[in-house]
Design an enzyme around this catalytic site. Structure first.
Site, mmCIF file in Angstrom:
data_model
loop_
_atom_site.group_PDB
_atom_site.id
_atom_site.type_symbol
_atom_site.label_atom_id
_atom_site.label_comp_id
_atom_site.label_asym_id
_atom_site.label_seq_id
_atom_site.Cartn_x
_atom_site.Cartn_y
_atom_site.Cartn_z
ATOM 1 N N SER A 76 8.521 88.029 -6.113
ATOM 2 C CA SER A 76 9.899 87.640 -6.398
ATOM 3 C C SER A 76 9.936 86.229 -6.986
ATOM 4 O O SER A 76 9.325 85.971 -8.017
ATOM 5 C CB SER A 76 10.741 87.768 -5.124
ATOM 6 O OG SER A 76 12.108 87.716 -5.405
ATOM 7 N N ASP A 85 15.290 98.036 -8.031
ATOM 8 C CA ASP A 85 15.252 96.580 -7.900
ATOM 9 C C ASP A 85 16.005 95.945 -9.060
ATOM 10 O O ASP A 85 15.744 96.278 -10.226
ATOM 11 C CB ASP A 85 13.788 96.123 -7.914
ATOM 12 C CG ASP A 85 13.607 94.634 -7.725
ATOM 13 O OD1 ASP A 85 14.613 93.904 -7.599
ATOM 14 O OD2 ASP A 85 12.443 94.186 -7.718
ATOM 15 N N HIS A 107 13.215 96.271 -3.930
ATOM 16 C CA HIS A 107 12.712 94.909 -3.832
ATOM 17 C C HIS A 107 12.363 94.599 -2.375
ATOM 18 O O HIS A 107 13.107 94.927 -1.461
ATOM 19 C CB HIS A 107 13.789 93.931 -4.325
ATOM 20 C CG HIS A 107 13.284 92.542 -4.522
ATOM 21 N ND1 HIS A 107 12.733 92.114 -5.714
ATOM 22 C CD2 HIS A 107 13.245 91.479 -3.686
ATOM 23 C CE1 HIS A 107 12.390 90.845 -5.605
ATOM 24 N NE2 HIS A 107 12.672 90.432 -4.386
#
Length: 290
Positions: free
Chosen positions: A134, A232, A262
């Site tokens: 991320s 995501d 995610h």
């Protein structure tokens, strides 16, 4: 609720959830914490019975705002255990207390520190990888780009797990398609970016240290494993970065995990999907070591 109070609230919840999900797991792996220039901490995870092997410099996720080395302790222990590599997890400073580009500067300083102190730590940088998920994927990507000039050829590979590569103004459709009802939402990403960049974000989001997808100097990057999740908001910018690196001649393996959202690696705990992805990461690392 002010930005700082909101950040502290979410940090605490993130950390408590991680401790619960990873409770009692892999505690036999030895760790040691080190201060880097008195600014932040790195935690070294050492595989049992091995020394001076490959090293993974890991940057945690959390939107540049939440997440820390404690919240990612379980993931790093699992990565160390499965790979047999030393993992060095970086507790870079976060927004809103420390806005862009402080996190980038800390990650580059962590790379400097690791290279300069590897011998005294009983490590080697002959097989050094950068990795992150991320926001940490963003920082790993930027670190690899900047390292081309600083330490040519030192980084053997990069592992980018659903990385942030573009600002939300890029307008990728996955922000809308997957922006509600999942662990990461469109609203959260807007808050993360605005908190990270601060009031000057209208110019900062095009800074080469903030959005790697806008970079034109991708040639010469090391072999890359880029992971995306089907459900995501960051899916499309991850796909776009993989494609742009491929067009620049970088050896890229792009793996998209269907039905996953995610945070399925590490954040959701030691799930079946997490285990499958970690096995794939280790297999990719083994292939590079051949």
């Amino acid at each position: 609720m002010t930005g700082s109070v909101k950040a502290r609230f979410f940090r605490l919840g993130f950390k408590l959830a991680s401790r619960f999900l990873w409770r009692g797991r892999l505690k036999t792996i030895k760790t040691e914490d080190h201060s880097v220039a008195g600014r932040f901490t790195v935690r070294c995870y050492h595989p049992e019975g091995k020394a001076r092997g490959p090293v993974i410099l890991y940057f945690h996720g959390g939107g540049f705002v939440i997440g820390d080395i404690d919240a990612y302790d379980g993931l790093c222990r699992d990565l160390c255990s499965r790979s047999g590599y030393t993992v060095v997890s970086v507790d870079y400073r976060r927004a809103p207390e420390h806005r862009f580009p402080v996190a980038v500067e800390d990650c580059l300083l962590a790379l400097d520190w690791l290279i300069q102190n590897a011998q005294s730590l009983g490590l080697t940088t002959e097989a050094l990888y950068v990795a992150g998920d991320s926001a940490g994927g963003n920082l790993a990507a930027v670190t690899a780009l900047e390292a081309k000039a600083r330490y040519s050829g030192v980084i053997r590979g990069q592992i980018l797990i659903y990385p942030v590569t573009a600002h939300y103004t890029a307008g990728f459709s996955s922000y809308d398609e997957c922006g509600k009802g999942y662990l990461l939402t469109r609203k959260q990403m807007l808050w993360f970016w605005d908190t990270y960049l601060g009031g000057g974000y209208s110019q900062s989001y095009s800074d080469p240290l903030a959005t790697p997808l806008l970079r034109e100097d991708l040639e010469g990057l090391p072999p890359t494993l880029l992971i995306t999740a089907e459900l995501d908001p960051l899916r499309d910018e991850g796909r776009a970065y993989a494609k742009k690196m491929l067009n620049a001649g970088v050896a890229v393996r792009h793996a998209e995990y269907e039905g996953c959202q995610h945070g399925f690696i590490g954040i959701a705990g030691p799930t079946v999907d997490h285990s499958r992805a970690l096995d794939d990461i280790v297999a990719w690392l083994r292939h590079l070591e051949l």
